[in-house]
Write a protein that holds these residues in place. Structure first.
Motif, short mmCIF file in Angstrom:
data_model
loop_
_atom_site.label_atom_id
_atom_site.label_comp_id
_atom_site.label_asym_id
_atom_site.label_seq_id
_atom_site.Cartn_x
_atom_site.Cartn_y
_atom_site.Cartn_z
N ALA A 34 0.83 -1.20 0.00
CA ALA A 34 0.00 0.00 0.00
C ALA A 34 0.86 1.25 0.00
N ASP A 35 0.32 2.32 -0.60
CA ASP A 35 0.99 3.61 -0.65
C ASP A 35 0.64 4.39 0.61
N THR A 36 1.53 5.26 1.04
CA THR A 36 1.28 6.03 2.26
C THR A 36 0.54 7.33 2.00
N SER A 37 0.27 7.68 0.75
CA SER A 37 -0.42 8.94 0.48
C SER A 37 -1.57 8.80 -0.50
N THR A 38 -1.59 7.73 -1.27
CA THR A 38 -2.67 7.52 -2.23
C THR A 38 -3.24 6.12 -2.06
N ILE A 39 -4.42 5.93 -2.62
CA ILE A 39 -5.09 4.63 -2.55
C ILE A 39 -5.16 4.06 -3.96
N THR A 40 -4.67 2.86 -4.14
CA THR A 40 -4.80 2.19 -5.43
C THR A 40 -6.04 1.31 -5.38
N TRP A 41 -7.04 1.68 -6.16
CA TRP A 41 -8.31 0.96 -6.13
C TRP A 41 -8.29 -0.19 -7.15
N GLY A 42 -8.92 -1.28 -6.77
CA GLY A 42 -9.04 -2.43 -7.66
C GLY A 42 -10.30 -3.22 -7.32
N PRO A 43 -10.52 -4.35 -7.97
CA PRO A 43 -11.71 -5.16 -7.69
C PRO A 43 -11.71 -5.65 -6.25
N CYS A 44 -12.90 -5.82 -5.69
CA CYS A 44 -13.05 -6.38 -4.34
C CYS A 44 -13.08 -7.91 -4.46
N THR A 45 -12.24 -8.57 -3.71
CA THR A 45 -12.10 -10.02 -3.85
C THR A 45 -12.53 -10.81 -2.62
N ASP A 46 -12.79 -10.13 -1.49
CA ASP A 46 -13.09 -10.90 -0.28
C ASP A 46 -14.25 -10.33 0.53
N ARG A 49 -20.88 -11.48 3.52
CA ARG A 49 -22.16 -11.21 4.18
C ARG A 49 -21.99 -11.44 5.68
N PRO A 50 -23.02 -11.13 6.51
CA PRO A 50 -22.89 -11.36 7.95
C PRO A 50 -22.63 -12.82 8.31
N ASP A 51 -23.03 -13.77 7.47
CA ASP A 51 -22.80 -15.18 7.79
C ASP A 51 -21.43 -15.66 7.30
N GLY A 52 -20.63 -14.74 6.75
CA GLY A 52 -19.29 -15.10 6.31
C GLY A 52 -19.20 -15.55 4.87
N GLN A 53 -20.34 -15.72 4.21
CA GLN A 53 -20.35 -16.16 2.82
C GLN A 53 -20.19 -14.96 1.88
N PRO A 54 -19.69 -15.18 0.66
CA PRO A 54 -19.57 -14.07 -0.29
C PRO A 54 -20.95 -13.60 -0.74
N PRO A 55 -21.07 -12.34 -1.16
CA PRO A 55 -22.36 -11.83 -1.63
C PRO A 55 -22.87 -12.64 -2.82
N ALA A 56 -24.20 -12.81 -2.89
CA ALA A 56 -24.78 -13.54 -4.02
C ALA A 56 -24.54 -12.79 -5.32
N ARG A 57 -24.62 -11.47 -5.23
CA ARG A 57 -24.34 -10.62 -6.39
C ARG A 57 -23.36 -9.53 -5.97
N GLN A 58 -22.50 -9.15 -6.88
CA GLN A 58 -21.54 -8.11 -6.56
C GLN A 58 -21.55 -7.04 -7.64
N ASP A 59 -21.70 -5.80 -7.19
CA ASP A 59 -21.67 -4.65 -8.09
C ASP A 59 -20.24 -4.50 -8.62
N LYS A 60 -20.08 -4.65 -9.92
CA LYS A 60 -18.74 -4.62 -10.52
C LYS A 60 -18.08 -3.25 -10.43
N SER A 61 -18.88 -2.21 -10.16
CA SER A 61 -18.29 -0.87 -10.06
C SER A 61 -17.65 -0.63 -8.69
N VAL A 62 -17.98 -1.47 -7.71
CA VAL A 62 -17.43 -1.29 -6.36
C VAL A 62 -15.93 -1.59 -6.37
N ARG A 63 -15.16 -0.75 -5.72
CA ARG A 63 -13.71 -0.90 -5.71
C ARG A 63 -13.21 -1.03 -4.27
#
Length: 503
Positions: A34-46, A49-63
């Protein structure tokens, strides 16, 4: 039921028996990209949900992204920790107002996961802002505090509170001592630095990294204390700030325990009245229903209910009840869970408890139950004596045998990291206007704390919500949402004394 309930519980603080290994406690700059002054945005991979399972659907625009910050701000060139962030880019075509940062409470809730789950409720804001949240230091992906494995956490979360006698005190003291030792063993390097003052400094790093001259912020529950501390540390950098379901940072452990016990007892009684009005299975009237639940708790204290390879203890059952009282949306599930438990089936009530403690289906835990004491205990220099802890517990049990306990003071008195009172003194002097929202039926942050925080902040205006539940902005109240959105989008501060009816 569980799919619907998982969605309804996403703001509550919310099954196998095999223990899961603890995840690495802290990731420092030696392993960081990670950079100390900027944020490098990318796809969310992990995302989870509250039960620990991945979301059924994921908004591809979310970073998702990371930002490196100092572990110790007194040594800015020393060790770094990575803050995990999430961004929901603005969907509107009009003038963008910058970024809106969220903290959903805890301390210990993952802002990364919760913002993703809350996206639909924040459509109006997303039309004008990039929505951003993060796992605060000591939480989940941001050097999350870990204390042993799943089996260790099971022992900690399943402790009974009934009956209160020397044996239960000794058992609780032994489990608490072991828990604190595990936290020191697994997360000792980060424990002194997870306090709210450092988290506020982290938020200012986030503000700078996204390029905003001022911080626009919505904080809920513990997030109100984080926001209040930010406004005190950086008053000239406060943009539009909303603090929903506020804490009073000046209260002692004893005061907090007793006020919250009263709050949960009031919410429980409101639930019972609503339940019997709908002719629920708990009893023909409120007194009968209350007696049946009390009988259930005593039975569980004597003999826990088997649920697969696990047990529903009295402690877990009372946790499950408390979890469902955070929102009226979950009252029907509580009615069902208690009704089934009275008939010998404890799986629904155990599921409610797991939603609160952050226990996953594989037996591992989120940091909800470990980050909470870690942050709470370093945010105060108060270290109550054994006599003070016992006095608090006795007073709480007189208010409510179902919810009474020794509170956080019992664990903080033996906590391995020192505390500071800096986060307990807030004033926001010199900041722009801040909006505070207090709910009359809030069990976790009772209404009396709302006018107190408003007065402490000097620049704040209070909205009173007459409804039930923890938090008002996402409660479904059109009145509250319109007042808040008008302030956050158009800059219109609510009138003094503004009140909204129950949703």
């Amino acid at each position: 039921m569980r799919r619907v309930l998982a969605s309804a519980l996403f703001l509550t603080a919310a099954v196998g028996c095999t223990s899961a290994p603890a995840r690495p406690a802290t990731q420092f700059a030696a392993q960081s990209t990670a950079d100390t002054s900027t944020i490098t945005w990318g796809p969310c991979t992990d995302l989870k949900r509250p039960d620990g399972q991945p979301p059924a659907r994921q908004d591809k625009s979310v970073r998702c992204g990371k930002l490196a910050v100092p572990l110790d701000y007194a040594k800015p060139d020393g060790d770094k920790i990575d803050l995990a962030l999430i961004k929901l880019p603005t969907t509107g075509k009009g003038k963008k107002l910058g970024s809106m940062v969220f903290n959903f409470g805890g301390p210990g809730a993952s802002g990364v996961d919760t913002l993703d789950q809350a996206a639909k409720a924040l459509t109006a804001l997303r039309a004008r802002y990039d929505l951003i949240s993060f796992d605060p230091r000591g939480v989940e992906r941001s050097a999350g505090v870990r204390c042993g494995n799943g089996a260790d956490m099971d022992r900690f979360t399943s402790l009974d509170t009934l009956p209160v006698n020397n044996q239960t005190h000794q058992e609780a003291a032994a489990v608490n001592k072991r828990f604190a030792e595990l936290c020191q063993r697994d997360s000792g390097k980060v424990l002194p630095y997870v306090g709210t003052v450092n988290a506020a400094r982290d938020m200012d790093r986030i503000r700078a990294a996204v390029g905003d001259p001022k911080l626009n912020y919505v904080g809920m529950s513990y997030g109100t204390q984080l926001g209040a501390v930010y406004a005190t540390e950086f008053p000239k950098k406060v943009g539009r700030m909303v603090l929903d379901a506020p804490l009073d940072p000046t209260v002692s452990f004893e005061q907090r325990t007793l006020v919250q016990t009263r709050g949960f007892q009031r919410a429980y009684e409101s639930f019972l009245r609503a339940c019997v009005k709908q002719r629920c299975d708990l009893g023909k009237d409120k007194s009968t229903a209350d007696a049946n639940v009390e009988r259930l708790m005593k039975q569980l204290s004597a003999q826990p209910l088997k649920v697969g390879q696990r047990e529903l203890t009295q402690g877990l059952a009372s946790t499950g009840v408390a979890a469902a009282l955070y929102s009226e949306l979950t009252w029907p599930f509580l009615e069902q869970a208690l009704g089934e438990a009275l008939k010998g089936r404890g799986d629904a009530l155990l599921y409610l408890a797991d939603s609160y403690t952050g226990r996953m289906e594989d037996g591992s835990y989120s940091t909800q139950m470990t980050s909470f004491p870690a942050i709470t205990c370093v945010d105060t220099a108060e270290r109550p004596t054994e006599a003070q802890v016992r006095r608090t517990e006795a007073a709480a049990m007189r208010i409510s045998p179902l919810f009474g306990s020794e509170g956080s003071g019992g664990l903080c008195r033996i906590w391995p990291a020192k505390g500071s009172d800096q986060a307990r003194h807030v004033n926001a002097k010199g900041s722009g206007p801040i909006v505070v929202i207090g709910g009359k039926g809030d069990p976790a942050t009772p209404y009396e704390w709302a006018p107190k925080l408003t007065a402490q902040l000097k620049t704040a205006t209070l909205i009173t919500y007459e409804g039930e539940g923890h938090g008002a902005y996402l409660s479904g109240s059109k009145c509250v949402q319109e007042l808040v959105d008008d302030y956050l989008i158009n800059g219109k501060v609510p009138a003094k004394g503004a009140t909204c009816p129950a949703a």
